[in-house]
Design a protein around this motif. Structure first.
Motif, PDB file in Angstrom:
ATOM      1  N   ASP A 170       0.837  -1.210   0.000  1.00 53.36           N
ATOM      2  CA  ASP A 170       0.000   0.000   0.000  1.00 53.36           C
ATOM      3  C   ASP A 170       0.871   1.259   0.000  1.00 53.36           C
ATOM      4  OD1 ASP A 170      -2.406  -1.301  -0.043  1.00 53.36           O
ATOM      5  OD2 ASP A 170      -2.624  -1.341   2.142  1.00 53.36           O
ATOM      6  N   GLN A 171       1.917   1.248   0.832  1.00 52.85           N
ATOM      7  CA  GLN A 171       2.772   2.426   0.959  1.00 52.85           C
ATOM      8  C   GLN A 171       3.405   2.774  -0.387  1.00 52.85           C
ATOM      9  OE1 GLN A 171       6.323   2.394   0.802  1.00 52.85           O
ATOM     10  NE2 GLN A 171       6.967   4.229   1.909  1.00 52.85           N
ATOM     11  N   ALA A 172       3.822   1.727  -1.121  1.00 45.96           N
ATOM     12  CA  ALA A 172       4.530   1.976  -2.390  1.00 45.96           C
ATOM     13  C   ALA A 172       3.599   2.672  -3.388  1.00 45.96           C
ATOM     14  CB  ALA A 172       5.054   0.668  -2.954  1.00 45.96           C
TER      15      ALA A 172
ATOM     16  N   VAL B  87       0.901   4.618  -2.736  1.00 42.76           N
ATOM     17  CA  VAL B  87       0.653   6.008  -2.338  1.00 42.76           C
ATOM     18  C   VAL B  87       1.916   6.835  -2.572  1.00 42.76           C
ATOM     19  CG1 VAL B  87      -0.023   7.514  -0.428  1.00 42.76           C
ATOM     20  CG2 VAL B  87      -0.943   5.213  -0.556  1.00 42.76           C
ATOM     21  N   ARG B  88       3.059   6.260  -2.217  1.00 42.56           N
ATOM     22  CA  ARG B  88       4.336   6.978  -2.351  1.00 42.56           C
ATOM     23  C   ARG B  88       4.605   7.359  -3.806  1.00 42.56           C
ATOM     24  NH1 ARG B  88       9.352   7.564   0.595  1.00 42.56           N
ATOM     25  NH2 ARG B  88      11.035   7.636  -0.897  1.00 42.56           N
ATOM     26  N   SER B  89       4.359   6.411  -4.732  1.00 41.76           N
ATOM     27  CA  SER B  89       4.694   6.755  -6.118  1.00 41.76           C
ATOM     28  C   SER B  89       3.722   7.802  -6.659  1.00 41.76           C
ATOM     29  CB  SER B  89       4.776   5.513  -7.010  1.00 41.76           C
ATOM     30  OG  SER B  89       3.514   5.024  -7.276  1.00 41.76           O
TER      31      SER B  89
ATOM     32  N   GLY C   5      15.725  11.008  14.885  1.00 39.63           N
ATOM     33  CA  GLY C   5      15.584   9.552  14.886  1.00 39.63           C
ATOM     34  C   GLY C   5      14.236   9.112  14.344  1.00 39.63           C
ATOM     35  N   THR C   6      14.141   7.822  14.109  1.00 39.09           N
ATOM     36  CA  THR C   6      12.873   7.226  13.671  1.00 39.09           C
ATOM     37  C   THR C   6      12.837   5.810  14.240  1.00 39.09           C
ATOM     38  OG1 THR C   6      11.480   6.715  11.756  1.00 39.09           O
ATOM     39  CG2 THR C   6      13.846   6.438  11.455  1.00 39.09           C
ATOM     40  N   SER C   7      11.702   5.154  14.116  1.00 37.73           N
ATOM     41  CA  SER C   7      11.662   3.806  14.712  1.00 37.73           C
ATOM     42  C   SER C   7      11.014   2.790  13.780  1.00 37.73           C
ATOM     43  CB  SER C   7      10.919   3.849  16.042  1.00 37.73           C
ATOM     44  OG  SER C   7       9.586   4.222  15.805  1.00 37.73           O
ATOM     45  N   ARG C   8      11.337   1.541  14.014  1.00 38.56           N
ATOM     46  CA  ARG C   8      10.763   0.411  13.296  1.00 38.56           C
ATOM     47  C   ARG C   8      10.533  -0.702  14.317  1.00 38.56           C
ATOM     48  NH1 ARG C   8      10.992   4.130  10.162  1.00 38.56           N
ATOM     49  NH2 ARG C   8      11.881   4.147   8.055  1.00 38.56           N
ATOM     50  N   ILE C   9       9.736  -1.720  13.918  1.00 43.61           N
ATOM     51  CA  ILE C   9       9.523  -2.855  14.828  1.00 43.61           C
ATOM     52  C   ILE C   9      10.004  -4.125  14.146  1.00 43.61           C
ATOM     53  CG2 ILE C   9       7.825  -4.080  16.244  1.00 43.61           C
ATOM     54  CD1 ILE C   9       5.974  -1.743  15.778  1.00 43.61           C
TER      55      ILE C   9
ATOM     56  N   THR D  80      12.987   2.620   1.850  1.00 42.19           N
ATOM     57  CA  THR D  80      11.534   2.589   1.603  1.00 42.19           C
ATOM     58  C   THR D  80      10.806   3.857   2.062  1.00 42.19           C
ATOM     59  OG1 THR D  80      11.799   0.291   2.254  1.00 42.19           O
ATOM     60  CG2 THR D  80       9.547   1.031   1.861  1.00 42.19           C
ATOM     61  N   HIS D  81      11.195   4.383   3.219  1.00 48.26           N
ATOM     62  CA  HIS D  81      10.468   5.528   3.784  1.00 48.26           C
ATOM     63  C   HIS D  81      11.281   6.820   3.717  1.00 48.26           C
ATOM     64  CE1 HIS D  81       6.823   3.687   5.397  1.00 48.26           C
ATOM     65  NE2 HIS D  81       7.558   2.617   5.645  1.00 48.26           N
ATOM     66  N   SER D  82      12.289   6.872   2.850  1.00 48.45           N
ATOM     67  CA  SER D  82      13.099   8.095   2.826  1.00 48.45           C
ATOM     68  C   SER D  82      12.217   9.281   2.431  1.00 48.45           C
ATOM     69  CB  SER D  82      14.263   7.943   1.840  1.00 48.45           C
ATOM     70  OG  SER D  82      13.741   7.859   0.541  1.00 48.45           O
ATOM     71  N   CYS D  83      12.707  10.472   2.723  1.00 47.83           N
ATOM     72  CA  CYS D  83      11.889  11.679   2.597  1.00 47.83           C
ATOM     73  C   CYS D  83      11.406  11.910   1.156  1.00 47.83           C
ATOM     74  CB  CYS D  83      12.699  12.887   3.055  1.00 47.83           C
ATOM     75  SG  CYS D  83      11.783  14.422   2.960  1.00 47.83           S
ATOM     76  N   ILE D  84      10.094  12.053   0.994  1.00 49.77           N
ATOM     77  CA  ILE D  84       9.523  12.343  -0.331  1.00 49.77           C
ATOM     78  C   ILE D  84       9.860  13.782  -0.727  1.00 49.77           C
ATOM     79  CG2 ILE D  84       7.350  12.670  -1.594  1.00 49.77           C
ATOM     80  CD1 ILE D  84       6.137  10.377  -0.145  1.00 49.77           C
TER      81      ILE D  84
HETATM   82  C1  HEM Z   1      14.981  19.763   5.563  1.00 50.15           C
HETATM   83  C2  HEM Z   1      13.736  19.335   5.592  1.00 50.15           C
HETATM   84  C3  HEM Z   1      13.357  17.883   5.750  1.00 50.15           C
HETATM   85  C4  HEM Z   1      14.026  16.869   6.379  1.00 50.15           C
HETATM   86  C5  HEM Z   1      15.368  16.926   7.083  1.00 50.15           C
HETATM   87  C6  HEM Z   1      13.206  15.673   6.253  1.00 50.15           C
HETATM   88  C7  HEM Z   1      13.547  14.446   6.765  1.00 50.15           C
HETATM   89  C8  HEM Z   1      12.795  13.279   6.626  1.00 50.15           C
HETATM   90  C9  HEM Z   1      13.172  11.984   7.129  1.00 50.15           C
HETATM   91  C10 HEM Z   1      14.428  11.679   7.943  1.00 50.15           C
HETATM   92  C11 HEM Z   1      12.221  11.098   6.759  1.00 50.15           C
HETATM   93  C12 HEM Z   1      12.231   9.570   6.993  1.00 50.15           C
HETATM   94  C13 HEM Z   1      11.569   9.184   8.293  1.00 50.15           C
HETATM   95  C14 HEM Z   1      11.562   7.676   8.488  1.00 50.15           C
HETATM   96  O1  HEM Z   1      12.309   6.918   7.863  1.00 50.15           O
HETATM   97  O2  HEM Z   1      10.785   7.225   9.340  1.00 50.15           O
HETATM   98  C15 HEM Z   1      11.204  11.841   6.040  1.00 50.15           C
HETATM   99  C16 HEM Z   1      10.059  11.302   5.513  1.00 50.15           C
HETATM  100  C17 HEM Z   1       9.100  12.038   4.855  1.00 50.15           C
HETATM  101  N1  HEM Z   1       9.169  13.369   4.489  1.00 50.15           N
HETATM  102 FE1  HEM Z   1      10.656  14.659   4.941  1.00 50.15          FE
HETATM  103  N2  HEM Z   1      12.073  15.992   5.564  1.00 50.15           N
HETATM  104  C18 HEM Z   1      12.121  17.321   5.215  1.00 50.15           C
HETATM  105  C19 HEM Z   1      11.196  18.032   4.495  1.00 50.15           C
HETATM  106  C20 HEM Z   1      10.084  17.496   3.913  1.00 50.15           C
HETATM  107  C21 HEM Z   1       9.166  18.220   3.071  1.00 50.15           C
HETATM  108  C22 HEM Z   1       9.320  19.681   2.659  1.00 50.15           C
HETATM  109  C23 HEM Z   1       8.164  17.343   2.732  1.00 50.15           C
HETATM  110  C24 HEM Z   1       6.950  17.564   1.876  1.00 50.15           C
HETATM  111  C25 HEM Z   1       6.879  18.441   0.888  1.00 50.15           C
HETATM  112  C26 HEM Z   1       8.462  16.059   3.362  1.00 50.15           C
HETATM  113  C27 HEM Z   1       7.691  14.936   3.271  1.00 50.15           C
HETATM  114  C28 HEM Z   1       8.016  13.705   3.819  1.00 50.15           C
HETATM  115  C29 HEM Z   1       7.148  12.535   3.739  1.00 50.15           C
HETATM  116  C30 HEM Z   1       5.775  12.465   3.094  1.00 50.15           C
HETATM  117  C31 HEM Z   1       7.834  11.485   4.390  1.00 50.15           C
HETATM  118  C32 HEM Z   1       7.353  10.045   4.581  1.00 50.15           C
HETATM  119  C33 HEM Z   1       7.848   9.177   3.434  1.00 50.15           C
HETATM  120  C34 HEM Z   1       7.507   7.696   3.594  1.00 50.15           C
HETATM  121  O3  HEM Z   1       7.267   7.253   4.725  1.00 50.15           O
HETATM  122  O4  HEM Z   1       7.507   6.993   2.573  1.00 50.15           O
HETATM  123  N3  HEM Z   1       9.634  16.198   4.053  1.00 50.15           N
HETATM  124  N4  HEM Z   1      11.592  13.177   5.962  1.00 50.15           N
END
Ligand code: HEM
Length: 395
Positions: A83-85, A87-89, A277-281, A335-339
């Motif tokens: 599901d995540q993949a 929504v993510r794409s 930080g972030t967490s996983r199980i 997988t969950h890196s920042c979109i």
């Molecule tokens: C300097 C600014 C930002 C930093 C340092 C950052 C950092 C991160 C990190 C570390 C994660 C991964 C968390 C995990 O693995 O649990 C993440 C996920 C995410 N970020 Fe960012 N973020 C920033 C800005 C943004 C912005 C501007 C947006 C939206 C426009 C955004 C949207 C998201 C989303 C939707 C996820 C979840 C992705 C997923 O779970 O597949 N972030 N971010």
């Protein structure tokens, strides 16, 4: 330095200087069990990457371990593939379709105007006067929505951000839930009414077939996470970057060299990023760094510690604006890196360019106040001035 078992991310000394504490933790035990936090703490780069890249073994979605997750919390952030993949794409494609250079240009124009307005003020708060408006402007422009009122949105968003520490302080959970509900209503109204070009319109047009399906809920919740999560992380990142620049004025000057702008901004995120930080199980029993992890146990990936691991980064305590490669975890991994990575880097480049273009240098103007949050590293107040009375930055 505290014994790993006594590590307290909210201790004022640790909040002020987390990196030596995290280094001591890594030196003592890179994978250590924390009894009161009831989780494993990971401080080594390789162990952190191993967890983030293996979503089969290390789940984000607690439902895979039989836990109940409230519907408003089901978004790209809390789900796992498949599901995540999907929504993510949808959101990645929508983001890639946006005109980021155009958004950067508009952000720089507005920033120049705000900075001019701050010239006459003997002292101002960078968080309220630069970080909040710049972040809201960029996120609203990117998503293609009307900018909400700054101060009321900042309050609601803060409640959500603070609830990320709900594991450390359960009293933060309920205000976070209520704030999330308020934001969900705002986002639903955007989906109903917004016809502006932008990320949300792109998502809505490409998700037309998903109405009344489970995916529709995930999409709306993800739009909320993009807006609120993106905003609050940007605010924190801008504060941390400006604080680093205030304490090391030569760094901003060196970034006049256009070759250092991109790598320099990335290094600033590695050096003192907002997401600690972030967490996983663990979905089944396994071994990490020689320690036996049981199925169902929480693993806390300390991104901030990994970003200062000397095995991965030479001289991690130094800010090397041309560091390359720089595979830091400030934006997560796998997988969950920042979109929002490219949008966030663009906004930080707009900030640096704006500060460089301003005729007067920005100086610290008093003691900064750190926010008492563990997951997100941020400031509550960061006083500064463009006037002559500034001081060298204080930590
Ligand atoms: C300097 C600014 C930002 C930093 C340092 C950052 C950092 C991160 C990190 C570390 C994660 C991964 C968390 C995990 O693995 O649990 C993440 C996920 C995410 N970020 Fe960012 N973020 C920033 C800005 C943004 C912005 C501007 C947006 C939206 C426009 C955004 C949207 C998201 C989303 C939707 C996820 C979840 C992705 C997923 O779970 O597949 N972030 N971010």
């Amino acid at each position: 330095m505290p014994h790993p078992a006594r590590y307290d991310p909210l201790d004022p000394a640790t909040l002020a200087h987390p990196y030596p504490v995290l280094a001591a933790l890594r030196a003592a035990e890179p994978v250590s069990w924390h009894e009161s936090m009831h989780c494993w703490l990971l401080t080594g780069y390789a162990d952190c990457v191993a967890v983030l890249r293996d979503h089969e073994l290390f789940a984000r979605d607690r439902r895979r371990l039989g836990a109940e997750v409230p519907q408003p919390s089901l978004s790209v952030q809390s789900l796992d593939p498949p599901d995540q993949a999907e929504v993510r794409s949808l959101f990645m494609n929508a983001l890639n379709a946006q005109d980021l250079p155009g958004i950067q240009g508009r952000a720089e124009q507005r920033l120049a105007h705000w900075l001019d307005g701050l010239d006459a003020r003997p002292r101002f708060d960078v968080m309220a006067e630069i970080a909040v408006p710049l972040s809201l402007a960029v996120i609203s422009d990117l998503l293609g929505v009307e900018e909400p009122d700054h101060s009321s949105f900042a309050q609601v968003s803060d409640a959500v951000m603070r609830s990320m520490d709900g594991g450390l302080d359960p009293s933060l959970v309920e205000p976070g839930r209520l704030a999330r509900q308020q934001l969900s209503e705002l986002v639903a109204s955007w989906f109903r009414t917004s016809g502006r070009p932008g990320l949300l319109t792109h998502v809505r047009d490409h998700a037309a077939g998903q109405r009344d399906t489970g995916l529709d809920l995930f999409i709306r919740n993800t739009a909320r996470v993009m807006f609120q999560g993106g905003y609050s992380t940007m605010v924190a990142a801008i504060g941390n970057v400006v604080h680093t620049l205030l304490t090391r004025p030569d760094v901003l000057e060196r970034m006049r060299d256009p070759r250092l702008l991109q790598t320099g901004v990335d290094e600033l995120v590695r050096f003192d990023g907002p997401v600690q930080g972030t967490s996983r199980i663990a979905t089944r029993a396994c071994e990490l760094g020689g320690r036996k992890i049981d199925a169902g146990q929480t693993v806390t990936v300390l991104l901030a510690a990994a970003n200062h691991d000397p095995v991965q980064f030479t001289e991690p305590g130094r800010l090397l604006l041309d560091r390359s490669p720089n595979r830091h975890l400030g934006f997560g991994w796998g997988t969950h890196s920042c979109i929002g990575t490219t949008a966030a880097q663009m906004a930080l480049r707009a900030l640096v360019r704006g500060l460089l273009a301003h005729p007067a240098p920005l100086r610290a103007a008093g003691a900064a106040v750190r926010r008492r949050t563990a997951t997100m590293r941020a400031f509550d107040v960061l006083p500064a001035t463009f006037g002559p009375g500034g001081t060298a930055g204080r930590r």
